[in-house]
Scaffold this motif. Structure first.
Motif, PDB file in Angstrom:
ATOM      1  N   ALA A  52      -1.336  -5.101   5.907  1.00  0.00           N
ATOM      2  CA  ALA A  52       0.043  -5.531   6.157  1.00  0.00           C
ATOM      3  C   ALA A  52       0.323  -5.376   7.643  1.00  0.00           C
ATOM      4  O   ALA A  52      -0.528  -4.918   8.412  1.00  0.00           O
ATOM      5  CB  ALA A  52       1.021  -4.687   5.337  1.00  0.00           C
ATOM      6  N   ASP A  53       1.520  -5.781   8.055  1.00  0.00           N
ATOM      7  CA  ASP A  53       1.952  -5.550   9.430  1.00  0.00           C
ATOM      8  C   ASP A  53       3.408  -5.107   9.419  1.00  0.00           C
ATOM      9  O   ASP A  53       4.024  -4.967   8.356  1.00  0.00           O
ATOM     10  CB  ASP A  53       1.725  -6.781  10.311  1.00  0.00           C
ATOM     11  CG  ASP A  53       2.518  -8.004   9.851  1.00  0.00           C
ATOM     12  OD1 ASP A  53       3.538  -7.848   9.147  1.00  0.00           O
ATOM     13  OD2 ASP A  53       2.112  -9.128  10.196  1.00  0.00           O
ATOM     14  N   ALA A  54       3.967  -4.899  10.592  1.00  0.00           N
ATOM     15  CA  ALA A  54       5.327  -4.371  10.668  1.00  0.00           C
ATOM     16  C   ALA A  54       6.355  -5.325  10.078  1.00  0.00           C
ATOM     17  O   ALA A  54       7.443  -4.911   9.680  1.00  0.00           O
ATOM     18  CB  ALA A  54       5.679  -4.055  12.124  1.00  0.00           C
ATOM     19  N   GLY A  55       6.018  -6.615   9.992  1.00  0.00           N
ATOM     20  CA  GLY A  55       6.928  -7.578   9.404  1.00  0.00           C
ATOM     21  C   GLY A  55       7.211  -7.313   7.935  1.00  0.00           C
ATOM     22  O   GLY A  55       8.223  -7.792   7.401  1.00  0.00           O
ATOM     23  N   SER A  56       6.348  -6.551   7.283  1.00  0.00           N
ATOM     24  CA  SER A  56       6.552  -6.237   5.869  1.00  0.00           C
ATOM     25  C   SER A  56       7.793  -5.367   5.652  1.00  0.00           C
ATOM     26  O   SER A  56       8.279  -5.251   4.522  1.00  0.00           O
ATOM     27  CB  SER A  56       5.315  -5.535   5.295  1.00  0.00           C
ATOM     28  OG  SER A  56       5.065  -4.309   5.967  1.00  0.00           O
TER      29      SER A  56
ATOM     30  N   PRO B  10       6.819  -0.046  14.643  1.00  0.00           N
ATOM     31  CA  PRO B  10       5.717  -0.391  15.540  1.00  0.00           C
ATOM     32  C   PRO B  10       4.465  -0.811  14.760  1.00  0.00           C
ATOM     33  O   PRO B  10       4.365  -0.574  13.554  1.00  0.00           O
ATOM     34  CB  PRO B  10       5.459   0.933  16.273  1.00  0.00           C
ATOM     35  CG  PRO B  10       5.803   1.970  15.248  1.00  0.00           C
ATOM     36  CD  PRO B  10       6.989   1.416  14.508  1.00  0.00           C
ATOM     37  N   PRO B  11       3.511  -1.428  15.436  1.00  0.00           N
ATOM     38  CA  PRO B  11       2.232  -1.721  14.785  1.00  0.00           C
ATOM     39  C   PRO B  11       1.432  -0.442  14.576  1.00  0.00           C
ATOM     40  O   PRO B  11       1.403   0.430  15.442  1.00  0.00           O
ATOM     41  CB  PRO B  11       1.532  -2.649  15.783  1.00  0.00           C
ATOM     42  CG  PRO B  11       2.107  -2.268  17.111  1.00  0.00           C
ATOM     43  CD  PRO B  11       3.543  -1.896  16.835  1.00  0.00           C
ATOM     44  N   ASN B  12       0.833  -0.322  13.416  1.00  0.00           N
ATOM     45  CA  ASN B  12      -0.090   0.769  13.127  1.00  0.00           C
ATOM     46  C   ASN B  12      -1.486   0.241  13.437  1.00  0.00           C
ATOM     47  O   ASN B  12      -1.909  -0.760  12.846  1.00  0.00           O
ATOM     48  CB  ASN B  12       0.038   1.153  11.650  1.00  0.00           C
ATOM     49  CG  ASN B  12      -0.863   2.298  11.230  1.00  0.00           C
ATOM     50  OD1 ASN B  12      -1.626   2.826  12.036  1.00  0.00           O
ATOM     51  ND2 ASN B  12      -0.786   2.678   9.968  1.00  0.00           N
TER      52      ASN B  12
ATOM     53  N   TYR C 155      -1.179   8.004  17.829  1.00  0.00           N
ATOM     54  CA  TYR C 155      -0.346   6.928  18.376  1.00  0.00           C
ATOM     55  C   TYR C 155       1.081   7.027  17.856  1.00  0.00           C
ATOM     56  O   TYR C 155       2.047   6.966  18.626  1.00  0.00           O
ATOM     57  CB  TYR C 155      -0.965   5.575  18.017  1.00  0.00           C
ATOM     58  CG  TYR C 155      -0.134   4.390  18.438  1.00  0.00           C
ATOM     59  CD1 TYR C 155      -0.006   4.059  19.778  1.00  0.00           C
ATOM     60  CD2 TYR C 155       0.515   3.605  17.497  1.00  0.00           C
ATOM     61  CE1 TYR C 155       0.762   2.975  20.180  1.00  0.00           C
ATOM     62  CE2 TYR C 155       1.283   2.519  17.875  1.00  0.00           C
ATOM     63  CZ  TYR C 155       1.401   2.201  19.231  1.00  0.00           C
ATOM     64  OH  TYR C 155       2.169   1.121  19.609  1.00  0.00           O
ATOM     65  N   ILE C 156       1.226   7.193  16.537  1.00  0.00           N
ATOM     66  CA  ILE C 156       2.567   7.275  15.946  1.00  0.00           C
ATOM     67  C   ILE C 156       3.285   8.543  16.411  1.00  0.00           C
ATOM     68  O   ILE C 156       4.484   8.519  16.713  1.00  0.00           O
ATOM     69  CB  ILE C 156       2.484   7.230  14.413  1.00  0.00           C
ATOM     70  CG1 ILE C 156       1.938   5.869  13.951  1.00  0.00           C
ATOM     71  CG2 ILE C 156       3.837   7.504  13.775  1.00  0.00           C
ATOM     72  CD1 ILE C 156       2.769   4.669  14.363  1.00  0.00           C
TER      73      ILE C 156
ATOM     74  N   VAL D 279      -0.944   8.633   7.567  1.00  0.00           N
ATOM     75  CA  VAL D 279      -0.674   8.689   9.006  1.00  0.00           C
ATOM     76  C   VAL D 279       0.537   9.577   9.301  1.00  0.00           C
ATOM     77  O   VAL D 279       0.487  10.435  10.185  1.00  0.00           O
ATOM     78  CB  VAL D 279      -0.464   7.275   9.580  1.00  0.00           C
ATOM     79  CG1 VAL D 279      -0.027   7.347  11.040  1.00  0.00           C
ATOM     80  CG2 VAL D 279      -1.745   6.454   9.453  1.00  0.00           C
ATOM     81  N   ILE D 280       1.629   9.407   8.553  1.00  0.00           N
ATOM     82  CA  ILE D 280       2.820  10.220   8.844  1.00  0.00           C
ATOM     83  C   ILE D 280       2.625  11.670   8.435  1.00  0.00           C
ATOM     84  O   ILE D 280       3.277  12.564   8.975  1.00  0.00           O
ATOM     85  CB  ILE D 280       4.102   9.644   8.208  1.00  0.00           C
ATOM     86  CG1 ILE D 280       4.101   9.777   6.683  1.00  0.00           C
ATOM     87  CG2 ILE D 280       4.308   8.199   8.645  1.00  0.00           C
ATOM     88  CD1 ILE D 280       5.472   9.498   6.035  1.00  0.00           C
ATOM     89  N   THR D 281       1.734  11.935   7.483  1.00  0.00           N
ATOM     90  CA  THR D 281       1.427  13.313   7.104  1.00  0.00           C
ATOM     91  C   THR D 281       0.905  14.093   8.308  1.00  0.00           C
ATOM     92  O   THR D 281       1.227  15.269   8.481  1.00  0.00           O
ATOM     93  CB  THR D 281       0.390  13.340   5.975  1.00  0.00           C
ATOM     94  OG1 THR D 281       0.967  12.749   4.804  1.00  0.00           O
ATOM     95  CG2 THR D 281      -0.070  14.748   5.647  1.00  0.00           C
ATOM     96  N   VAL D 282       0.114  13.420   9.145  1.00  0.00           N
ATOM     97  CA  VAL D 282      -0.441  14.059  10.341  1.00  0.00           C
ATOM     98  C   VAL D 282       0.525  13.933  11.517  1.00  0.00           C
ATOM     99  O   VAL D 282       0.830  14.915  12.199  1.00  0.00           O
ATOM    100  CB  VAL D 282      -1.811  13.445  10.684  1.00  0.00           C
ATOM    101  CG1 VAL D 282      -2.392  14.087  11.942  1.00  0.00           C
ATOM    102  CG2 VAL D 282      -2.786  13.614   9.510  1.00  0.00           C
ATOM    103  N   ALA D 283       1.037  12.719  11.743  1.00  0.00           N
ATOM    104  CA  ALA D 283       1.932  12.483  12.882  1.00  0.00           C
ATOM    105  C   ALA D 283       3.236  13.253  12.748  1.00  0.00           C
ATOM    106  O   ALA D 283       3.896  13.555  13.748  1.00  0.00           O
ATOM    107  CB  ALA D 283       2.228  10.987  13.014  1.00  0.00           C
ATOM    108  N   GLY D 284       3.607  13.593  11.515  1.00  0.00           N
ATOM    109  CA  GLY D 284       4.854  14.306  11.275  1.00  0.00           C
ATOM    110  C   GLY D 284       4.903  15.693  11.870  1.00  0.00           C
ATOM    111  O   GLY D 284       5.964  16.332  11.883  1.00  0.00           O
TER     112      GLY D 284
END
Length: 238
Positions: free
Chosen positions: A15-19, A37-39, A50-51, A73-78
């Motif tokens: 998917a992309d951010a447009g979703s 943002p783009p992942n 990055y996030i 990703v958010i589990t780590v970036a959080g």
């Protein structure tokens, strides 16, 4: 500095951010600041870095929202200092030291696994690496069964590949251990077994809502339901 958290939406694989378009429209109508943002989808460590970097450059608190692989990703970036909450949408919720493959392996595999198409991409100074997409003929049933056919065709054609190595990378930290979390389980998900979503969310102590009959593309098919859960997280962390 605003006390209303900025919502940072992190899309997942294929998917992309447009979703997030429908969800963004809902949040903006309530005056909630939001970015999507783009992942990069190149690996858990690099994607999370990055996030986290983006989040740390936002003035004020941030609520991270992750769909699918974006949940890992958010589990780590959080762990970023100004992140105050995590929202998982049909997502993987990893434990510290756990990989996507290990979490998935606890449960029967979803139809996604047998419908992945492999590609390669160049890596400077090394052999080509492998990335995967969903076979276009399988995409509607696997990813977006409750999305109109004409939209699904566009989603299938524009899907972004995930580096295969991301399945084996382990999470160095689980931000939900110290920050509140919410989770939406897509009841008819054919990309991630809904039991994987429930298990991770319960283990994290998340506030859980079930979207009965929803496909993996629940942010596209049911943006109001997704936005409602994000609003709840924003209110709780304001």
């Amino acid at each position: 500095m605003s006390t209303t958290p900025t919502v940072l939406l992190v899309h997942g694989a294929f998917a992309d951010a447009g979703s997030w378009a429908g969800v963004i429209e809902e949040l903006q109508s309530d005056g909630i600041p939001v970015i999507a943002p783009p992942n990069p989808l190149r690996g858990l460590a690099s994607d999370a870095a990055y996030i986290a970097s983006l989040a740390s450059q936002i003035d004020g608190p941030v609520v991270l929202v992750g769909h699918s692989y974006g949940g890992a990703v958010i589990t780590v970036a959080g762990a970023a200092e100004n992140v105050v909450g995590l929202v998982y949408v049909a997502a993987y919720v990893l434990q510290e030291g756990e990989s996507l493959g290990e979490l998935q392996g606890r449960f029967p595999l979803s139809p996604l696994v047998s419908n992945l198409k492999q590609w390669t991409y160049p890596v400077p100074g090394g052999d080509p690496a492998v990335e995967v997409t969903i076979a276009e003929d399988a995409f509607p049933a696997v990813f977006a069964a409750d999305v109109p056919t004409e939209v699904t065709k566009v989603l299938a054609a524009t899907q972004r590949p995930l580096a295969a190595g991301a399945f084996e990378e382990t999470a160095p930290v689980a931000a939900w251990q110290t920050k509140p979390s919410w989770a939406l389980v897509a009841g008819a998900d054919q990309a991630i077994n809904p039991e994987v979503e429930r298990f991770g969310a319960k283990r994290a102590g998340a506030t859980i809502v079930e979207s009965e009959g929803a496909s993996h593309a629940v942010a596209v098919s049911r943006p109001m339901e997704v936005a409602d859960l994000i609003r709840e997280a924003v209110r709780a962390t304001s």
